[in-house]
Design an enzyme around this catalytic site. Structure first.
Site, PDB file in Angstrom:
ATOM      1  N   HIS A  35     -20.001 -61.406 -17.762  1.00 28.02           N
ATOM      2  CA  HIS A  35     -18.754 -62.137 -18.069  1.00 28.02           C
ATOM      3  C   HIS A  35     -18.061 -61.510 -19.277  1.00 28.02           C
ATOM      4  O   HIS A  35     -16.838 -61.398 -19.305  1.00 28.02           O
ATOM      5  CB  HIS A  35     -19.060 -63.606 -18.384  1.00 28.02           C
ATOM      6  CG  HIS A  35     -19.595 -64.383 -17.224  1.00 28.02           C
ATOM      7  ND1 HIS A  35     -20.885 -64.826 -17.164  1.00 28.02           N
ATOM      8  CD2 HIS A  35     -18.990 -64.795 -16.074  1.00 28.02           C
ATOM      9  CE1 HIS A  35     -21.062 -65.496 -16.033  1.00 28.02           C
ATOM     10  NE2 HIS A  35     -19.941 -65.486 -15.356  1.00 28.02           N
ATOM     11  N   LYS A 149     -20.018 -58.145  -8.295  1.00 30.65           N
ATOM     12  CA  LYS A 149     -21.316 -58.673  -7.847  1.00 30.65           C
ATOM     13  C   LYS A 149     -21.125 -59.674  -6.699  1.00 30.65           C
ATOM     14  O   LYS A 149     -21.895 -59.723  -5.773  1.00 30.65           O
ATOM     15  CB  LYS A 149     -22.073 -59.338  -8.991  1.00 30.65           C
ATOM     16  CG  LYS A 149     -23.488 -59.712  -8.546  1.00 30.65           C
ATOM     17  CD  LYS A 149     -24.216 -60.511  -9.549  1.00 30.65           C
ATOM     18  CE  LYS A 149     -23.863 -61.947  -9.520  1.00 30.65           C
ATOM     19  NZ  LYS A 149     -24.440 -62.752  -8.457  1.00 30.65           N
ATOM     20  N   MET A 186     -26.516 -58.584 -13.453  1.00 31.48           N
ATOM     21  CA  MET A 186     -26.454 -59.737 -14.356  1.00 31.48           C
ATOM     22  C   MET A 186     -25.903 -60.941 -13.599  1.00 31.48           C
ATOM     23  O   MET A 186     -24.914 -60.830 -12.868  1.00 31.48           O
ATOM     24  CB  MET A 186     -25.586 -59.417 -15.561  1.00 31.48           C
ATOM     25  CG  MET A 186     -26.253 -58.412 -16.469  1.00 31.48           C
ATOM     26  SD  MET A 186     -25.294 -58.108 -17.945  1.00 31.48           S
ATOM     27  CE  MET A 186     -26.268 -56.777 -18.659  1.00 31.48           C
TER      28      MET A 186
END
Ligand code: PAF
Length: 281
Positions: A35, A149, A186
């Protein structure tokens, strides 16, 4: 950084920004360095960066998953301040769904919502469309930053922008997946992995790399079976190991010599569901 919980206050603030380029990063919190990279990208490409944190109930097909979704608001605020975010929109459920969870625009994404994540999580993308459209109408950004992702989600949002008639006014910026040293993508869900599960999880990325490296030598079915067997041997439960056209997500049975292919994987490590993908070069 200014924090708004009410739509009205956020919109009043944004109206005073004199037409500055607004970059928007929608999230569900439990923020991590993936993020952070979205915020930094937005910071570099917009004049004012708005991040939203809202754990959207309508996109969870599994109630337990919703209830277990990590909430780390204080740490999230610290990360956002540190990464230069200007505005955090932190609404409650009643603010986003004042007329109940069933109300609001429901979009039809056709084929895209029937495969892969759509097939495994029925209704998930309807919920994503519902909340992202609402957020876009509130924030009215010039640029929207999302992580690769969630590849299928990016394609859904691209289609959403088209259906909303905003494809020309909101630029969708898809940012590369940030990975841990062993390749694990992540994700907010990673913090639910135990230490041994965390160590095992790097294997998902190894599978994607092996799908890529064998693309000119083997049949995909063979590589797919190798990956599935490997995951199972490690006690990981694969949901899919798939190859698709990177442009329209049509599932491919084999490497087709096409340049734009994407390998996608979803698997459960214990009760933590992880997804990842790699665009085959
Ligand atoms: O990717 C996410 O975190 C969510 O699906 C999103 C885009 C913020 C919508 O709730």
């Amino acid at each position: 950084m200014t924090i708004f919980k009410k739509i009205k206050d956020l919109q009043e603030f944004l109206q005073l920004q004199n037409g500055k380029i607004v970059g928007f990063v929608p999230t569900m919190g439990a923020l991590h360095n993936g993020h952070r990279s979205l915020i930094e990208k937005a910071k570099a490409n917009a004049e004012i960066v708005v991040c939203s944190i809202f754990v959207n109930p309508t996109q969870f097909n599994d109630k337990a998953d919703f209830e277990k979704y990590p909430v780390t608001t204080d740490a999230d605020i610290a990360l956002l301040m540190d990464s230069g975010c200007d505005v955090l929109f932190l609404p409650e459920v009643a603010e986003m769904y004042p007329d109940g969870l069933e109300k609001g625009s429901i979009y039809d994404f056709g084929y895209l919502e029937t495969v892969l994540e759509g097939a495994m999580r029925p209704g998930h993308f309807k919920g994503v469309g519902q909340i992202v459209s609402r957020l876009l109408n509130i924030v009215q950004p010039n640029k929207l930053f999302m992580g690769q992702k969630d590849y299928q989600q990016c394609m859904i949002v691209r289609d959403l922008l088209r259906q909303m008639g905003k494809a020309d006014t909101i630029e969708l910026v898809i940012c590369p997946t940030r990975r841990e040293a062993d390749g694990l993508a992540m994700s907010s869900r990673n913090r639910r992995l135990s230490e041994p599960q965390r160590v095992l999880s790097g294997i998902l990325y190894q599978c994607l790399v092996s799908i890529q490296s064998k693309k000119s030598t083997d049949s995909f079915a063979l590589v797919q079976k190798e990956c599935t067997d490997l995951l199972k041997a490690k006690g990981i439960e694969p949901e899919y190991v798939a190859l698709a056209d990177a442009g329209d997500l049509k599932i491919l049975d084999n490497y087709d010599g096409n340049d734009s292919m994407v390998a996608l994987i979803a698997a459960k490590v214990g009760n933590v569901r992880l997804i990842d993908n790699l665009i085959l070069e």
